[in-house]
Design a protein around this motif. Structure first.
Motif, PDB file in Angstrom:
ATOM      1  N   PRO A  70       0.837  -1.214   0.000  1.00 11.88           N
ATOM      2  CA  PRO A  70       0.000   0.000   0.000  1.00 11.88           C
ATOM      3  C   PRO A  70       0.868   1.259   0.000  1.00 11.88           C
ATOM      4  O   PRO A  70       2.032   1.227   0.397  1.00 11.88           O
ATOM      5  N   PHE A  71       0.296   2.345  -0.468  1.00 11.64           N
ATOM      6  CA  PHE A  71       1.003   3.619  -0.427  1.00 11.64           C
ATOM      7  C   PHE A  71       1.271   4.032   1.016  1.00 11.64           C
ATOM      8  O   PHE A  71       0.464   3.759   1.903  1.00 11.64           O
ATOM      9  N   ARG A  72       2.342   4.743   1.184  1.00 16.87           N
ATOM     10  CA  ARG A  72       2.677   5.221   2.516  1.00 16.87           C
ATOM     11  C   ARG A  72       1.550   6.073   3.096  1.00 16.87           C
ATOM     12  O   ARG A  72       1.200   5.986   4.247  1.00 16.87           O
ATOM     13  N   HIS A  73       0.989   6.943   2.238  1.00 15.64           N
ATOM     14  CA  HIS A  73       0.063   7.945   2.756  1.00 15.64           C
ATOM     15  C   HIS A  73      -1.386   7.614   2.488  1.00 15.64           C
ATOM     16  O   HIS A  73      -2.269   8.369   2.824  1.00 15.64           O
ATOM     17  N   ASN A  74      -1.615   6.505   1.840  1.00 23.74           N
ATOM     18  CA  ASN A  74      -2.992   6.162   1.544  1.00 23.74           C
ATOM     19  C   ASN A  74      -3.079   4.645   1.417  1.00 23.74           C
ATOM     20  O   ASN A  74      -2.773   4.080   0.382  1.00 23.74           O
ATOM     21  N   ALA A  75      -3.513   4.017   2.498  1.00 18.43           N
ATOM     22  CA  ALA A  75      -3.498   2.552   2.544  1.00 18.43           C
ATOM     23  C   ALA A  75      -4.512   1.940   1.595  1.00 18.43           C
ATOM     24  O   ALA A  75      -4.506   0.740   1.383  1.00 18.43           O
ATOM     25  N   ASN A  76      -5.377   2.756   1.010  1.00 18.36           N
ATOM     26  CA  ASN A  76      -6.360   2.197   0.087  1.00 18.36           C
ATOM     27  C   ASN A  76      -5.819   2.056  -1.323  1.00 18.36           C
ATOM     28  O   ASN A  76      -6.466   1.501  -2.190  1.00 18.36           O
ATOM     29  N   LYS A  77      -4.663   2.658  -1.559  1.00 26.03           N
ATOM     30  CA  LYS A  77      -4.107   2.582  -2.905  1.00 26.03           C
ATOM     31  C   LYS A  77      -2.838   1.753  -2.876  1.00 26.03           C
ATOM     32  O   LYS A  77      -2.149   1.689  -1.876  1.00 26.03           O
ATOM     33  N   TRP A  78      -2.549   1.163  -4.024  1.00 26.34           N
ATOM     34  CA  TRP A  78      -1.439   0.234  -4.069  1.00 26.34           C
ATOM     35  C   TRP A  78      -0.304   0.720  -4.958  1.00 26.34           C
ATOM     36  O   TRP A  78      -0.502   1.320  -5.991  1.00 26.34           O
ATOM     37  N   THR A  79       0.884   0.436  -4.481  1.00 25.55           N
ATOM     38  CA  THR A  79       2.057   0.662  -5.308  1.00 25.55           C
ATOM     39  C   THR A  79       2.907  -0.606  -5.172  1.00 25.55           C
ATOM     40  O   THR A  79       2.359  -1.669  -4.872  1.00 25.55           O
ATOM     41  N   PHE A  80       4.192  -0.514  -5.359  1.00 23.87           N
ATOM     42  CA  PHE A  80       5.002  -1.735  -5.259  1.00 23.87           C
ATOM     43  C   PHE A  80       6.371  -1.359  -4.740  1.00 23.87           C
ATOM     44  O   PHE A  80       6.754  -0.179  -4.735  1.00 23.87           O
ATOM     45  N   SER A  81       7.104  -2.346  -4.295  1.00 25.82           N
ATOM     46  CA  SER A  81       8.492  -2.086  -3.941  1.00 25.82           C
ATOM     47  C   SER A  81       9.348  -3.233  -4.443  1.00 25.82           C
ATOM     48  O   SER A  81       8.839  -4.330  -4.688  1.00 25.82           O
ATOM     49  N   ILE A  82      10.625  -2.944  -4.605  1.00 23.11           N
ATOM     50  CA  ILE A  82      11.546  -3.979  -5.066  1.00 23.11           C
ATOM     51  C   ILE A  82      12.252  -4.566  -3.856  1.00 23.11           C
ATOM     52  O   ILE A  82      12.783  -3.832  -3.019  1.00 23.11           O
ATOM     53  N   THR A  83      12.207  -5.879  -3.746  1.00 23.24           N
ATOM     54  CA  THR A  83      12.773  -6.550  -2.575  1.00 23.24           C
ATOM     55  C   THR A  83      14.295  -6.623  -2.705  1.00 23.24           C
ATOM     56  O   THR A  83      14.828  -6.426  -3.795  1.00 23.24           O
ATOM     57  N   PRO A  84      14.972  -6.908  -1.611  1.00 17.57           N
ATOM     58  CA  PRO A  84      16.434  -7.087  -1.698  1.00 17.57           C
ATOM     59  C   PRO A  84      16.795  -8.165  -2.722  1.00 17.57           C
ATOM     60  O   PRO A  84      17.775  -8.036  -3.449  1.00 17.57           O
ATOM     61  N   LEU A  85      15.968  -9.184  -2.792  1.00 17.09           N
ATOM     62  CA  LEU A  85      16.205 -10.245  -3.764  1.00 17.09           C
ATOM     63  C   LEU A  85      16.116  -9.684  -5.191  1.00 17.09           C
ATOM     64  O   LEU A  85      16.930 -10.001  -6.061  1.00 17.09           O
ATOM     65  N   GLY A  86      15.107  -8.815  -5.391  1.00 16.96           N
ATOM     66  CA  GLY A  86      14.932  -8.167  -6.690  1.00 16.96           C
ATOM     67  C   GLY A  86      16.122  -7.277  -7.020  1.00 16.96           C
ATOM     68  O   GLY A  86      16.588  -7.244  -8.161  1.00 16.96           O
ATOM     69  N   GLU A  87      16.601  -6.561  -6.012  1.00 21.07           N
ATOM     70  CA  GLU A  87      17.769  -5.693  -6.200  1.00 21.07           C
ATOM     71  C   GLU A  87      18.973  -6.513  -6.654  1.00 21.07           C
ATOM     72  O   GLU A  87      19.734  -6.099  -7.530  1.00 21.07           O
ATOM     73  N   LYS A  88      19.090  -7.701  -6.062  1.00 21.51           N
ATOM     74  CA  LYS A  88      20.221  -8.548  -6.392  1.00 21.51           C
ATOM     75  C   LYS A  88      20.106  -9.039  -7.854  1.00 21.51           C
ATOM     76  O   LYS A  88      21.078  -8.999  -8.616  1.00 21.51           O
ATOM     77  N   ALA A  89      18.900  -9.450  -8.193  1.00 17.34           N
ATOM     78  CA  ALA A  89      18.672  -9.910  -9.579  1.00 17.34           C
ATOM     79  C   ALA A  89      18.972  -8.784 -10.559  1.00 17.34           C
ATOM     80  O   ALA A  89      19.568  -8.987 -11.619  1.00 17.34           O
ATOM     81  N   TRP A  90      18.556  -7.585 -10.175  1.00 15.85           N
ATOM     82  CA  TRP A  90      18.787  -6.425 -11.045  1.00 15.85           C
ATOM     83  C   TRP A  90      20.284  -6.178 -11.226  1.00 15.85           C
ATOM     84  O   TRP A  90      20.760  -5.974 -12.343  1.00 15.85           O
ATOM     85  N   GLU A  91      21.015  -6.229 -10.101  1.00 16.21           N
ATOM     86  CA  GLU A  91      22.467  -6.012 -10.157  1.00 16.21           C
ATOM     87  C   GLU A  91      23.127  -6.986 -11.130  1.00 16.21           C
ATOM     88  O   GLU A  91      23.954  -6.606 -11.950  1.00 16.21           O
ATOM     89  N   GLU A  92      22.718  -8.257 -11.000  1.00 14.18           N
ATOM     90  CA  GLU A  92      23.321  -9.283 -11.851  1.00 14.18           C
ATOM     91  C   GLU A  92      23.019  -9.045 -13.330  1.00 14.18           C
ATOM     92  O   GLU A  92      23.910  -9.052 -14.180  1.00 14.18           O
ATOM     93  N   GLY A  93      21.739  -8.808 -13.597  1.00 16.15           N
ATOM     94  CA  GLY A  93      21.328  -8.601 -14.985  1.00 16.15           C
ATOM     95  C   GLY A  93      21.976  -7.374 -15.587  1.00 16.15           C
ATOM     96  O   GLY A  93      22.351  -7.357 -16.758  1.00 16.15           O
ATOM     97  N   ARG A  94      22.099  -6.350 -14.776  1.00 17.47           N
ATOM     98  CA  ARG A  94      22.677  -5.089 -15.215  1.00 17.47           C
ATOM     99  C   ARG A  94      24.082  -5.297 -15.765  1.00 17.47           C
ATOM    100  O   ARG A  94      24.464  -4.725 -16.785  1.00 17.47           O
ATOM    101  N   GLY A  95      24.841  -6.157 -15.053  1.00 20.54           N
ATOM    102  CA  GLY A  95      26.184  -6.454 -15.533  1.00 20.54           C
ATOM    103  C   GLY A  95      26.156  -7.356 -16.754  1.00 20.54           C
ATOM    104  O   GLY A  95      26.811  -7.092 -17.756  1.00 20.54           O
TER     105      GLY A  95
END
Ligand SMILES: [Zn+2]
Lengths: 525, 383
Positions: free
Chosen positions: B85-110
């Motif tokens: 949920p959004f920080r300021h509005n729990a009725n709306k949704w957003t997303f976040s990237i997990t540490p695992l996702g960050e790691k996958a991104w780092e690898e792919g980036r290289g």
């Protein structure tokens, strides 16, 4: 207008490069030129297009060719231009608004003798006015079976053609199609006022093609069998599938098996890629095209050696059309149909998706009656959002709504629909639309059943196929002739269609050389 | 083959994670979908500028919704992305990237050398003109090849009538046909010769001529053993480089080194006072505003909704740096909005409006954000 056979042969040789007419062409052309309405039934590859292209050269005014196939129009106009015939063009929804305006201006200025036009463009009042002013000498209706509600390919926008032709001053009409059963022939003749003696039928039998059937139990078995065939058959060839997914996955399997000169072709690819694949196939860079039925219209390639059907097609007519692309050079060719019980289900699903559900039909009528006050325009997005149907279904709904008297003056354009709503018709229109839709749908199911029935006959495939189109009747059960081998029931020698000891072209690519590659494209002058 | 597919997946995951990173906590994943497809909407333009995603705009114009949904679903299942949920509005949704996702991104980036080709792309400025340039080049090459082989009949690979018209026009000018036939080889050779061999191959093999039809992206992917999407991206980067080289060298030198190729880059957008970047409808609004009409007058004259005209104003703020917005927002207010947005590290209107307090309309905030983003890229493009 009268021209002697000798004169017509002269035109044929000068403009098309053929020494003589093929069977059926001359009787059609001479009847058309003497001002009669004609129905010509010529198998695919039988030289249908000459029957209207040649009259277009000779007649004083404009010749219209009504065709539902945009790719075919573009292709034929290009082929004509290649042959040096510059007075041909097309009008269809692939053109942008300024392009359409330009073509209309040029028609008005008398630049063209031959105009390919899609049926929906021919509905537009200002285009009809322009054509009337310019003077139409002949209307050729290609794929004429599309007007028949009993046909396998009924198109709603064909039904209004007789009316439009009358508006154009009833010029002579030529209806052509590759495949039409007795019932369809009768309907076409009735709607276009064609006398029985002006129906010219050419045998549907293609003696140089051998027919094969392979029955399989599972998808896996079918795939294995297909891969074997693709490895051993002599190309070039086409494999037809009913869905894009199977096209994609079969090509992947081919690549994995080392058959790299294989490519997909379906509506999900962009226009340029489709052109590239078609060109590669024409130029011999590809051996096999694995395609949906989007492929093949207007492909003028004589040496196609085989067509395999990975799924059973939706109708015998469609099947005949697709295998008609084999061996137009007269050399032996091989048609093979894979039969798996489940295939019927794919078609049932496709038909389901093509028609609106009863709920959608009711929503549609509600939306129309609810918003009509002051609004006579619905955009494609609005239709999608409010009725929940895509463009194909929407088109069908508008057609049947107009036919049921709920709407008038329906015009479709790029953004959506424009129409006039007739008050007080909802009650009567809804059941009428329902009946009409149901009837069209049932026709499609009936075509599927005909196909199924043909497959279960277990009798000479050539004889039963021509009998379906009503040819063998009265001809004392005589079996149509085959050149070499007939079918899997009469006897077939597969080895005839196999490639010689595979001349495995070396697969390693030469190392990259920019200059050589560019010189291949642009040789020194 | 299986491996090839796996790499295609991996590559798309990397790109999408990379595009999602700046958007997390601020937008939904859909924003990136619209950017990649190159949607022409104000919201998308603003997202591109706000989150500096110029390189991704219109990278995959044909990407299907089904494919997108499947990939996002997959990212969530692999626990690379979390829907929150959004920080300021729990009725709306957003997303976040997990540490695992960050790691996958780092690898792919290289692995896919993201940093190498990303700076060379700028879809928002170049996707359209580069596409037109490529279609002209493709058709011209095919035509010249046939002329040189003296085969005058062929099916044009490019069906676009405007492009066909352009080629016809070029070749009908006196002396031009000879010039094209004599010099196209030399110009292409000298410009492409400086590229890495694999890019050369990628580029030249897509062209069609009298003796060969060009290869499709899938065929090139197979031949070069690279994921098809990456092939598309390399091609886009190479073409963008080429296009910039051609258009930029023209202004400095009197004698252009590649006159024929450069002539393919001309008159891309219809000449418009706004520089051709506005949508047609916004352009009409722009002209009326220039004539001194108010938004309300435009609403009644053109039977538009006020919100539509306001969207046009935001578009103008983005693309028409010369437009004087002082009738809508003062310079001081503009600075304030910029500062608050910076401070909060967000482009979300609601949060900025809350922080600013009364006295600021949504329109003003949108204008300020647009002008800020637009101004930056405007400067960026000229370097
Ligand atoms: Zn037989």
């Amino acid at each position: 207008m009268q021209a002697t056979e000798h004169e017509l042969c002269g035109v044929l040789e000068r403009h098309f490069g053929y020494r003589s007419f093929r069977e059926g062409q001359l009787p059609i052309i001479s009847r058309v030129l003497s001002g009669q309405n004609v129905l010509g039934i010529l198998s695919t590859g039988g030289g249908k297009s000459i029957t209207y292209q040649l009259p277009a050269l000779v007649l004083p005014g404009l010749t219209l060719v009504v065709s539902p196939l945009i790719s075919l129009m573009i292709d034929q106009v290009q082929q004509l231009r290649r042959k040096g015939f510059r007075h041909a063009t097309y009008l269809n929804s692939a053109l942008t608004l300024p392009e359409i305006r330009q073509v209309l201006d040029e028609i008005d200025a008398g630049r063209y003798k031959l105009l390919y036009i899609s049926p929906e463009k021919l509905q537009q009042p200002q285009i009809i006015r322009l054509l009337k002013r310019r003077g139409v000498s002949l209307v050729a209706v290609d794929e004429a079976h599309c007007i028949s509600q009993w046909g396998h390919d009924f198109r709603t926008d064909y039904l209004r053609l007789p009316e439009i032709i009358a508006e154009l001053g009833s010029p002579p009409l030529l209806a052509v199609t590759a495949t039409a059963t007795q019932a369809v022939q009768e309907e076409i003749s009735h709607l276009f006022h064609i006398r029985t003696k002006n129906i010219i039928i050419l045998s549907i039998n293609r003696p140089n093609i051998a027919y094969d059937l392979i029955e399989v139990e599972s998808d896996k078995e079918k795939r294995e069998h297909l891969m074997d065939q693709l490895q051993s058959l002599r190309g070039p060839g086409i494999v037809y599938c009913s869905t894009r997914q199977s096209v994609d996955s079969l090509v992947e399997a081919c690549h994995a098996a080392g058959l790299t000169r294989t490519h997909t072709y379906h509506g999900g690819m962009n226009a340029m890629e489709r052109m590239l694949v078609q060109e590669q196939f024409m130029q011999g860079q590809l051996d096999v095209i694995i395609a949906t039925n989007a492929f093949g219209m207007g492909i003028d390639k004589g040496d196609i050696r085989y067509v395999l059907h990975y799924h059973v097609p939706a109708s015998i007519e469609a099947y005949t059309q697709e295998i008609g692309r084999i061996g137009r050079d007269g050399q032996p060719g091989y048609a093979c149909l894979y039969v798996q019980p489940d295939d019927q289900l794919i078609h049932h699903r496709l038909i389901q998706n093509e028609f609106p559900t009863d709920e959608e039909l009711r929503y549609f009528v509600e939306v129309l009656s609810g918003i009509h006050k002051g609004i006579d325009i619905l955009t494609h997005q609005q239709i999608q959002a409010w009725v929940g149907v895509g463009e194909t279904v929407a088109r069908m709904l508008f057609f049947y709504a107009e036919r049921a008297g709920l709407l008038q003056d329906v015009v479709m354009n790029r953004d959506g629909y424009q129409f006039r709503y007739i008050d007080g018709q909802e009650k009567a229109a809804l059941p009428l639309m329902r009946t009409h839709l149901e009837r069209t749908k049932q026709t499609k199911y009936a075509k599927l059943q005909d196909m199924q029935a043909w497959l279960t006959k277990k009798d000479c495939l050539r004889k039963t196929l021509t009998a379906y189109f009503g040819e063998a009747e009265g001809e004392s059960e005589a079996k149509p002739k085959a050149d070499l081998y007939c079918c899997c029931y009469c006897g077939l020698d597969q080895s005839v269609y196999m490639a010689q000891e595979s001349d495995d072209e070396s697969r390693d690519l030469p190392s990259w050389d920019l200059e050589a590659a560019l010189r291949m494209l642009f040789p020194k002058r | 083959m299986i491996q090839w597919q796996a790499r295609e997946h991996l590559f798309l995951h990397t790109i999408i994670l990379d595009g999602l990173r700046p958007l997390q906590g601020e937008r939904t994943t859909n924003s990136l979908f619209h950017i990649l497809r190159g949607r022409r909407a104000n919201q998308t333009y603003q997202d591109v500028h706000m989150y500096k995603l110029h390189h991704y705009y219109r990278m995959f114009p044909a990407f299907s919704r089904e494919r997108w949904d499947a990939i996002v679903k997959n990212l969530v299942e692999q626990n690379f992305v979390q829907i929150v949920p959004f920080r300021h509005n729990a009725n709306k949704w957003t997303f976040s990237i997990t540490p695992l996702g960050e790691k996958a991104w780092e690898e792919g980036r290289g692995q896919f050398a993201l940093d190498q080709w990303k700076p060379r792309l700028n879809g928002i400025s170049y996707a359209q003109p580069v596409r037109l340039f490529w279609m002209r080049l493709h058709l011209m090459a095919q035509t010249i090849s046939h002329l040189l082989y003296q085969e005058l009949a062929f099916s044009p690979i490019v069906q676009d009538k405007g492009v066909q018209q352009w080629v016809k026009q070029q070749l009908s000018m006196p002396g031009h046909r000879d010039q094209w036939m004599n010099q196209l080889f030399d110009e292409l050779f000298s410009i492409v010769n400086k590229w890495e061999p694999f890019l050369q191959e990628l580029f030249i093999l897509q062209l069609s001529g009298a003796r060969q039809a060009g290869l499709t992206v899938n065929q090139l992917a197979y031949r070069l053993d690279q994921p098809p999407s990456l092939i598309g991206v390399y091609m886009q980067a190479a073409l963008t480089d080429m296009y910039r080289q051609l258009t930029e060298s023209g202004e400095r030198d009197h004698q252009h080194p590649y006159p024929l190729l450069a002539s393919m880059c001309t008159d891309h957008a219809p000449a418009q006072s706004s520089g051709g970047r506005l949508s047609q409808s916004a352009n009409a609004t722009y002209r009326m505003i220039q004539q001194g009409l108010t938004p309300e007058e435009i609403v009644s004259l053109r039977r538009l909704k006020l919100s539509t005209v306001e969207d046009h104003l935001v578009e103008m703020a983005l693309y028409c740096p010369q437009w004087d917005m002082s009738g809508y927002i003062t310079e001081e207010q503009l600075q304030r909005v910029a500062a608050v947005s910076q401070e909060l590290g967000t482009g979300r209107l609601r949060l900025i409006k809350d922080a600013l307090g009364d006295g600021y309309s949504y329109l003003q905030i949108r204008l300020a954000l647009a002008r800020q983003g637009g101004g930056k890229t405007y400067a960026g493009n000229r370097t």
